[in-house]
Design a protein around this motif. Structure first.
Motif, mmCIF file in Angstrom:
data_model
loop_
_atom_site.group_PDB
_atom_site.id
_atom_site.type_symbol
_atom_site.label_atom_id
_atom_site.label_comp_id
_atom_site.label_asym_id
_atom_site.label_seq_id
_atom_site.Cartn_x
_atom_site.Cartn_y
_atom_site.Cartn_z
ATOM 1 N N VAL A 98 41.828 21.998 -21.738
ATOM 2 C CA VAL A 98 41.914 21.008 -20.658
ATOM 3 C C VAL A 98 40.831 19.937 -20.849
ATOM 4 N N ILE A 99 39.612 20.367 -21.114
ATOM 5 C CA ILE A 99 38.493 19.434 -21.310
ATOM 6 C C ILE A 99 38.731 18.559 -22.541
ATOM 7 N N PRO A 149 33.053 10.917 -7.714
ATOM 8 C CA PRO A 149 33.318 11.892 -8.780
ATOM 9 C C PRO A 149 34.549 12.737 -8.445
ATOM 10 N N PRO A 150 35.145 13.346 -9.458
ATOM 11 C CA PRO A 150 36.295 14.221 -9.219
ATOM 12 C C PRO A 150 35.934 15.349 -8.251
ATOM 13 N N THR A 151 36.943 15.841 -7.547
ATOM 14 C CA THR A 151 36.735 16.867 -6.532
ATOM 15 C C THR A 151 37.784 17.967 -6.656
ATOM 16 N N ARG A 177 38.776 17.494 -16.320
ATOM 17 C CA ARG A 177 37.661 18.361 -15.927
ATOM 18 C C ARG A 177 38.226 19.553 -15.173
ATOM 19 N N GLY A 178 37.506 20.668 -15.226
ATOM 20 C CA GLY A 178 37.961 21.835 -14.496
ATOM 21 C C GLY A 178 37.021 23.006 -14.666
ATOM 22 N N ALA A 211 41.594 22.408 -11.886
ATOM 23 C CA ALA A 211 41.311 21.057 -12.354
ATOM 24 C C ALA A 211 40.585 20.257 -11.279
ATOM 25 N N SER A 212 39.740 19.339 -11.707
ATOM 26 C CA SER A 212 39.070 18.422 -10.793
ATOM 27 C C SER A 212 39.946 17.180 -10.643
ATOM 28 N N ILE A 213 40.184 16.781 -9.389
ATOM 29 C CA ILE A 213 41.058 15.645 -9.095
ATOM 30 C C ILE A 213 40.211 14.374 -9.022
#
Length: 175
Positions: free
Chosen positions: A157-158, A93-95, A163-164, A79-81
């Motif tokens: 998840v999306i 942006p997510p990382t 995001r991931g 997953a994007s944090i």
């Protein structure tokens, strides 16, 4: 948080080579055909399969797979944090990697939405010019035996608003 060690036995990998139809002597000096067939892909004695396919006259595709799948490795969704309050730039942006609190918060949120999420510490070893230690924390979802199963979970998840990406834990850099 319990730290998991990923690693262990050999991981299967494949190599695809396109070889032109040059004679062995012309393409490799004095080496024999047997020496040309042996490639240093991992330790001696690993299980190996080779398949060949003639693509056109003089061009052969050879696929070599050596080793065995390490049962400790699996496919997962990373997953994007989100940037959020703990970021120097809340609009960032997510990382993939972030601090423990942010990773724990996202993992708890994902679990609340029905996902098998966990926060994992990412470390690097000490080297001559680097002290090593924690690089950050990531959030992963599920443990799947196939890439396609992880991709299906990624879509879920999306669709839930996160995001991931799909990743294989054997790529984490352990032996």
């Amino acid at each position: 948080m319990k730290k998991r060690r990923l690693g262990g036995a050999a991981v299967a990998f494949g190599v695809v080579l396109a070889v032109t139809g040059l004679p062995a002597q012309a393409s490799a000096g004095n080496r024999t055909a047997d020496a040309l067939a042996a490639l240093p892909l991992g330790p001696a004695g690993l299980a190996e399969t080779r398949t060949t396919q003639t693509l056109q006259p003089g061009v052969t595709l050879t696929r070599i797979v050596r080793g065995a799948v390490d049962p400790a490795h699996h496919w997962t969704v990373e997953a994007s944090i989100p940037g959020g309050d703990t970021s120097p730039d809340p609009d960032a942006p997510p990382t993939t990697l972030k601090d423990k609190a942010s990773a724990d918060e996202l993992a708890a949120e994902l679990r609340g939405d029905g996902f098998d999420a966990r926060a994992e510490q990412v470390t690097t070893p000490r080297t001559t010019d680097y002290a090593g230690g924690t690089l950050g924390w990531r959030v992963r979802i599920g443990s799947f035996t196939s890439q396609s199963a992880a991709a299906t979970e990624r879509i879920r998840v999306i669709n839930a608003g996160y995001r991931g990406s799909v990743t294989y834990t054997g790529w984490d850099g352990a032996t």
